[in-house]
Enzyme design. Structure first.
Site: not given
Ligand code: ARG
Length: 404
Positions: A128, A180
């Site tokens: 992210d 999370s």
């Molecule tokens: N692993 C997934 C992605 O990179 C989901 C990420 C979810 N983000 C979080 N901050 N929990 O798209």
């Protein structure tokens, strides 16, 4: 990227949860700057009504909430479905698609409120941070970026809790979060906690959008999805806005347990990570869309798009939504969808999406040509003899091969 002392006003992506509440305070303490809190509604279904008060109680000078739900479904989720964007064969990219949209509004709010920096609560281990910051770079390179998780010495959730206590930051009682979670109109994702052991199955009560299969209805439910130029436009003949259509499909498909996946994926930063996802509406749309394409799309165009699809998914996953290469691919995908119009009939039952029918006013399928019955001379079977003879030319006498 950031400089303490030079930043005067920061726009922070704020959810009201523990992490971003602590970050809000920390920015004020460490950077001696003003903080504008910003939150995009992308269907995360968290209580947004009390958010401005909460932000101000934590020290924000302002709080801006933008409703981006329709834009998310129309300009991010639907283009991904048209491009068949699926990462590593299973992940439908619910989080990866939301990040560029959140960033786009983030820099808009930052500019409108006179900020010279932006800040986010993504950690230094994930995708992210990359997605946010690549979008910032593409859209507003003049803004400084502050990523507290890569800078501060808080190492854990309990560090954050003590920081909150020290500064009297209001946090909700549910301190122990087992996972999370990232939720939006397209999906819910779960990582961390017991999921960090990739052998261990999630608890059933973790799931939010989807019913367990043993509790899902014992009778199948039929749906008809309408498409116009690749874009989903209706359910059972009723025209719906993009966000409403997706929300309604989430409800219906979720009740049948459709759209759960559990995978270990490759993060862009080089880590393998276990994630569990619920994408009920998106799963139905991917299946229905492909069925729509099956009667409306030229074979070679479809195969070109399909070759592009894994790369398109990878670019979305890696955070390159705002890039020349994605602009190029999206233009090609849009052209590929010009004729993808009509309806698909399907059944939802115990986690499955089963296609039962498809029809289109611009269908390329010809019953007359393909029929096993008499075809009125439209296709001369004798032509196939020469076709196969030419295809076999260079194979003559070359076998047997090691394959058997
Ligand atoms: N692993 C997934 C992605 O990179 C989901 C990420 C979810 N983000 C979080 N901050 N929990 O798209």
């Amino acid at each position: 990227m950031s400089g303490k002392g030079t930043v005067k006003r920061v726009c922070l992506a704020y959810s009201g949860g523990l992490d971003t509440s602590v970050i809000l305070r920390w920015l004020i303490e460490e950077y001696r700057c003003e903080v504008v809190a910003y939150c995009a509604d992308i269907g995360q279904e968290e209580e947004l009504s009390g958010l401005p008060e909460k932000a101000k109680d934590s020290g924000a000078v302002e709080c801006v909430i933008t409703d981006a739900r329709e834009e998310f479904a129309r300009d991010y989720v639907f283009p991904a479905i048209m491009g068949s964007a699926i990462y590593e064969g299973v992940y439908l990219l619910g989080t990866a698609l939301a990040r560029p949209l959140i960033s786009k509004h983030h820099v808009e709010v930052a500019r409108e409120t006179g900020c010279d920096a932006v800040s986010h609560g993504a950690t230094g281990k994930g995708n992210d941070q990359v997605r946010f910051e690549l979008a910032f770079r593409a859209l507003a390179p003049e803004l400084s970026v502050i990523a507290p998780w890569r800078e501060w010495d808080l190492r854990s959730r309990s560090d954050c809790m003590s920081y909150a206590e020290k500064f009297n930051i209001p946090v909700s009682a549910s301190a122990e979060k087992p996972y999370s979670i990232d939720r939006n109109l397209m999906h819910v994702s779960f990582e961390g906690g017991i999921l960090e052991d990739p052998w261990r199955a999630p608890e059933q009560d973790m799931f939010i959008l989807t019913q367990a299969l043993e509790l899902a209805p014992d009778v199948p439910q039929e749906l008809v999805i309408g498409f116009e130029r690749g874009v989903p436009i209706s359910i059972d003949g009723e025209r719906l806005s993009p966000a409403k259509l997706l929300a309604q499909l989430n409800r219906i498909a979720g009740s049948h347990g459709v759209g759960r996946v559990d995978l270990v994926e490759n993060r862009f930063v080089g880590l393998k990570s276990r994630g569990v996802y619920e994408t009920p509406g998106g799963t139905v749309l991917h299946a229905a869309h492909r069925a729509m394409e099956s009667i409306t799309m030229d074979r070679e165009v479809m195969h070109e798009r399909d070759r592009m699809a894994p790369r398109f998914a990878e670019l979305i996953y890696n955070g390159f939504w705002f890039s020349p290469e994605i602009e190029y691919m999206r233009a090609a995908i849009d052209v590929s969808q010009q004729n993808v119009t009509g309806e698909v009939r399907l059944e939802l039952y115990k986690g499955n999406v089963t296609i039962c029918g498809r029809r289109s006013p611009v269908s390329l399928y010809s019953e007359n040509l393909v029929t096993f019955e008499e075809d009125q001379g439209a296709y001369d079977q004798a032509d196939a003899t020469g076709f196969i003879r030419v295809q076999g030319q260079r194979l003559a006498g070359r076998g047997p091969f090691s394959s058997g």
